[in-house]
Design a protein around this motif. Structure first.
Motif, PDB file in Angstrom:
ATOM      1  N   ALA A 231      70.799  47.285  -1.304  1.00 11.88           N
ATOM      2  CA  ALA A 231      70.545  47.342  -2.745  1.00 11.88           C
ATOM      3  C   ALA A 231      70.472  45.939  -3.342  1.00 11.88           C
ATOM      4  CB  ALA A 231      71.631  48.153  -3.440  1.00 11.88           C
ATOM      5  N   ALA A 232      71.373  45.069  -2.913  1.00 10.07           N
ATOM      6  CA  ALA A 232      71.370  43.702  -3.436  1.00 10.07           C
ATOM      7  C   ALA A 232      70.132  42.940  -2.970  1.00 10.07           C
ATOM      8  CB  ALA A 232      72.641  42.971  -2.989  1.00 10.07           C
ATOM      9  N   ALA A 233      69.715  43.163  -1.726  1.00  7.70           N
ATOM     10  CA  ALA A 233      68.510  42.496  -1.217  1.00  7.70           C
ATOM     11  C   ALA A 233      67.280  42.962  -1.989  1.00  7.70           C
ATOM     12  CB  ALA A 233      68.346  42.789   0.277  1.00  7.70           C
ATOM     13  N   VAL A 234      67.209  44.259  -2.254  1.00  8.04           N
ATOM     14  CA  VAL A 234      66.069  44.803  -3.014  1.00  8.04           C
ATOM     15  C   VAL A 234      66.063  44.252  -4.433  1.00  8.04           C
ATOM     16  CG1 VAL A 234      65.137  46.922  -4.019  1.00  8.04           C
ATOM     17  CG2 VAL A 234      65.810  46.882  -1.616  1.00  8.04           C
ATOM     18  N   ALA A 235      67.251  44.118  -5.034  1.00 10.15           N
ATOM     19  CA  ALA A 235      67.318  43.546  -6.383  1.00 10.15           C
ATOM     20  C   ALA A 235      66.796  42.113  -6.395  1.00 10.15           C
ATOM     21  CB  ALA A 235      68.761  43.586  -6.894  1.00 10.15           C
ATOM     22  N   ARG A 236      67.168  41.322  -5.376  1.00 14.91           N
ATOM     23  CA  ARG A 236      66.666  39.949  -5.289  1.00 14.91           C
ATOM     24  C   ARG A 236      65.150  39.940  -5.136  1.00 14.91           C
ATOM     25  NH1 ARG A 236      69.593  35.696  -3.345  1.00 14.91           N
ATOM     26  NH2 ARG A 236      67.668  34.565  -3.848  1.00 14.91           N
ATOM     27  N   ALA A 237      64.642  40.843  -4.292  1.00 18.55           N
ATOM     28  CA  ALA A 237      63.197  40.891  -4.057  1.00 18.55           C
ATOM     29  C   ALA A 237      62.455  41.270  -5.327  1.00 18.55           C
ATOM     30  CB  ALA A 237      62.895  41.906  -2.945  1.00 18.55           C
ATOM     31  N   ARG A 238      62.963  42.242  -6.058  1.00 18.29           N
ATOM     32  CA  ARG A 238      62.280  42.681  -7.282  1.00 18.29           C
ATOM     33  C   ARG A 238      62.365  41.606  -8.355  1.00 18.29           C
ATOM     34  NH1 ARG A 238      64.242  49.036  -7.395  1.00 18.29           N
ATOM     35  NH2 ARG A 238      62.807  49.755  -5.762  1.00 18.29           N
TER      36      ARG A 238
ATOM     37  N   VAL B 107      55.690  31.529  -2.877  1.00 19.95           N
ATOM     38  CA  VAL B 107      56.286  31.854  -1.584  1.00 19.95           C
ATOM     39  C   VAL B 107      57.778  32.071  -1.824  1.00 19.95           C
ATOM     40  CG1 VAL B 107      56.617  31.175   0.813  1.00 19.95           C
ATOM     41  CG2 VAL B 107      54.591  30.396  -0.428  1.00 19.95           C
ATOM     42  N   PRO B 108      58.160  33.261  -2.290  1.00 16.90           N
ATOM     43  CA  PRO B 108      59.579  33.495  -2.560  1.00 16.90           C
ATOM     44  C   PRO B 108      60.396  33.470  -1.279  1.00 16.90           C
ATOM     45  CG  PRO B 108      58.340  35.526  -2.737  1.00 16.90           C
ATOM     46  CD  PRO B 108      57.339  34.429  -2.578  1.00 16.90           C
ATOM     47  N   PHE B 109      61.630  33.030  -1.383  1.00 16.44           N
ATOM     48  CA  PHE B 109      62.564  33.004  -0.265  1.00 16.44           C
ATOM     49  C   PHE B 109      61.990  32.248   0.943  1.00 16.44           C
ATOM     50  CE2 PHE B 109      62.942  37.275  -2.360  1.00 16.44           C
ATOM     51  CZ  PHE B 109      63.984  36.918  -3.197  1.00 16.44           C
ATOM     52  N   PRO B 110      61.777  30.959   0.812  1.00 23.46           N
ATOM     53  CA  PRO B 110      61.140  30.189   1.886  1.00 23.46           C
ATOM     54  C   PRO B 110      61.913  30.176   3.206  1.00 23.46           C
ATOM     55  CG  PRO B 110      62.049  28.726   0.207  1.00 23.46           C
ATOM     56  CD  PRO B 110      62.106  30.112  -0.349  1.00 23.46           C
ATOM     57  N   ASP B 111      63.216  30.503   3.165  1.00 21.51           N
ATOM     58  CA  ASP B 111      63.991  30.529   4.404  1.00 21.51           C
ATOM     59  C   ASP B 111      63.638  31.722   5.297  1.00 21.51           C
ATOM     60  OD1 ASP B 111      65.307  28.249   3.652  1.00 21.51           O
ATOM     61  OD2 ASP B 111      67.095  29.279   2.907  1.00 21.51           O
ATOM     62  N   LEU B 112      62.993  32.735   4.724  1.00 25.90           N
ATOM     63  CA  LEU B 112      62.642  33.911   5.516  1.00 25.90           C
ATOM     64  C   LEU B 112      61.415  33.638   6.372  1.00 25.90           C
ATOM     65  CD1 LEU B 112      62.997  36.826   2.916  1.00 25.90           C
ATOM     66  CD2 LEU B 112      64.733  35.901   4.457  1.00 25.90           C
ATOM     67  N   THR B 113      61.394  34.235   7.553  1.00 22.74           N
ATOM     68  CA  THR B 113      60.189  34.188   8.369  1.00 22.74           C
ATOM     69  C   THR B 113      59.151  35.124   7.766  1.00 22.74           C
ATOM     70  OG1 THR B 113      60.850  36.024   9.796  1.00 22.74           O
ATOM     71  CG2 THR B 113      61.606  33.819  10.429  1.00 22.74           C
ATOM     72  N   THR B 114      57.914  35.023   8.242  1.00 21.86           N
ATOM     73  CA  THR B 114      56.861  35.905   7.737  1.00 21.86           C
ATOM     74  C   THR B 114      57.228  37.367   7.963  1.00 21.86           C
ATOM     75  OG1 THR B 114      55.168  34.231   8.153  1.00 21.86           O
ATOM     76  CG2 THR B 114      54.415  36.507   7.931  1.00 21.86           C
ATOM     77  N   ARG B 115      57.767  37.679   9.155  1.00 17.37           N
ATOM     78  CA  ARG B 115      58.156  39.051   9.462  1.00 17.37           C
ATOM     79  C   ARG B 115      59.279  39.523   8.542  1.00 17.37           C
ATOM     80  NH1 ARG B 115      55.399  42.627  11.407  1.00 17.37           N
ATOM     81  NH2 ARG B 115      55.101  41.777  13.500  1.00 17.37           N
ATOM     82  N   GLU B 116      60.275  38.681   8.326  1.00 19.88           N
ATOM     83  CA  GLU B 116      61.386  39.057   7.458  1.00 19.88           C
ATOM     84  C   GLU B 116      60.912  39.292   6.024  1.00 19.88           C
ATOM     85  OE1 GLU B 116      64.715  36.523  10.020  1.00 19.88           O
ATOM     86  OE2 GLU B 116      63.871  35.705   8.167  1.00 19.88           O
ATOM     87  N   ARG B 117      59.946  38.481   5.579  1.00 21.47           N
ATOM     88  CA  ARG B 117      59.422  38.660   4.228  1.00 21.47           C
ATOM     89  C   ARG B 117      58.642  39.976   4.123  1.00 21.47           C
ATOM     90  NH1 ARG B 117      57.268  34.138   3.912  1.00 21.47           N
ATOM     91  NH2 ARG B 117      59.035  33.063   2.983  1.00 21.47           N
TER      92      ARG B 117
ATOM     93  N   SER C 153      69.212  42.535   8.967  1.00 18.70           N
ATOM     94  CA  SER C 153      70.474  41.777   8.996  1.00 18.70           C
ATOM     95  C   SER C 153      70.221  40.304   8.725  1.00 18.70           C
ATOM     96  CB  SER C 153      71.162  41.947  10.358  1.00 18.70           C
ATOM     97  OG  SER C 153      71.554  43.291  10.559  1.00 18.70           O
ATOM     98  N   ASN C 154      69.131  39.771   9.284  1.00 23.68           N
ATOM     99  CA  ASN C 154      68.780  38.371   9.032  1.00 23.68           C
ATOM    100  C   ASN C 154      68.457  38.147   7.554  1.00 23.68           C
ATOM    101  OD1 ASN C 154      69.071  37.767  11.727  1.00 23.68           O
ATOM    102  ND2 ASN C 154      66.894  37.952  12.207  1.00 23.68           N
ATOM    103  N   VAL C 155      67.752  39.102   6.959  1.00 22.36           N
ATOM    104  CA  VAL C 155      67.417  39.002   5.533  1.00 22.36           C
ATOM    105  C   VAL C 155      68.704  38.956   4.701  1.00 22.36           C
ATOM    106  CG1 VAL C 155      66.421  40.232   3.568  1.00 22.36           C
ATOM    107  CG2 VAL C 155      65.143  40.066   5.718  1.00 22.36           C
ATOM    108  N   PHE C 156      69.653  39.860   5.001  1.00 27.03           N
ATOM    109  CA  PHE C 156      70.918  39.875   4.266  1.00 27.03           C
ATOM    110  C   PHE C 156      71.608  38.514   4.364  1.00 27.03           C
ATOM    111  CE2 PHE C 156      71.759  44.715   4.891  1.00 27.03           C
ATOM    112  CZ  PHE C 156      70.684  45.002   4.069  1.00 27.03           C
ATOM    113  N   ALA C 157      71.641  37.964   5.578  1.00 29.24           N
ATOM    114  CA  ALA C 157      72.340  36.691   5.783  1.00 29.24           C
ATOM    115  C   ALA C 157      71.660  35.559   5.013  1.00 29.24           C
ATOM    116  CB  ALA C 157      72.394  36.368   7.272  1.00 29.24           C
ATOM    117  N   LYS C 158      70.326  35.503   5.073  1.00 30.51           N
ATOM    118  CA  LYS C 158      69.606  34.409   4.421  1.00 30.51           C
ATOM    119  C   LYS C 158      69.622  34.517   2.906  1.00 30.51           C
ATOM    120  CE  LYS C 158      66.577  33.370   8.348  1.00 30.51           C
ATOM    121  NZ  LYS C 158      65.180  33.287   8.846  1.00 30.51           N
TER     122      LYS C 158
END
Length: 213
Positions: free
Chosen positions: A202-209, A149-159, A190-195
């Protein structure tokens, strides 16, 4: 003594040149190639077939985790040593799942990096002290692997939205896919960026990958 053939992949010129100088001046290792991004890392590694690739995680194009997967799929005998500033649990486990044999932080002493290169070249695994402490804590707790469960702070929708972002989908396509308005998607992005504590897509996608999404 057998010389270990090394490729260095890092997008920061100063660090890349520092590694180049370190390897060129050290006995028992020889530099056979350098790369400034993930795609170039794959191309150089497959052309040179080195014993070790010293791999950064966050680079333009393919991330270090993706580049590791590509290299090992085509050349499983190559040893990947991650040398990076990134020490989050999800990145550590993503690199291990991709097949990296070692994980050392960039603050390590030059002697530690050289030792790690020799260790992974010999088919063993090595982790810097900070990473080893994380692994010890993880296995001692018996918790589920963080990568499940990567990034547990994210909601299901945000993930869900982050996962679609990682595939290259833009906001309108994400909205259509999930049956949402574009405004709702923008708010969630925006919530994803903050969390994730990142400044842009680009940075969010890098974290996800890096986390295997």
């Amino acid at each position: 003594m057998t010389t270990v053939r090394v490729v260095v992949a890092d997008d920061h010129p100063l660090f890349r040149e520092g590694l180049r100088a370190l390897i060129q001046d050290a006995p028992g290792v020889t530099l056979v190639g350098v790369a400034g991004d993930g795609d170039e890392a794959v191309a150089v590694a497959l052309a040179e077939r080195p014993d070790v690739v010293v791999m950064d995680l966050r680079m333009p194009g393919l991330s270090g985790v993706e580049a590791t997967r590509h290299i090992l799929r085509a050349a499983p005998a190559v040893a990947i040593l991650v040398v990076t500033m990134v020490d989050e649990d999800d990145s550590v486990f993503a690199a291990m799942r991709a097949g990296a044999r070692g994980y050392v932080l960039k603050g390590a002493d030059p002697a530690e990096i050289l030792r790690a290169i020799q260790v992974v070249a010999n088919g063993e695994a090595i982790f810097g002290p900070a990473i080893a402490a994380r692994l010890t804590r993880f296995f001692s707790t018996g918790a589920a692997a963080p990568a499940a469960v990567p990034f547990p702070d994210l909601t299901t929708r945000e993930r869900e939205i982050l996962t679609l972002m990682a595939t290259g989908a833009a906001n309108p396509a994400i909205a259509a896919r999930l049956g949402l308005t574009e405004k709702t998607v923008r708010n969630n992005v925006s919530n994803v960026f903050a969390k994730l504590r990142v400044a842009d897509r680009a940075a969010a996608v890098a974290r996800a990958r890096d986390a295997g999404l």
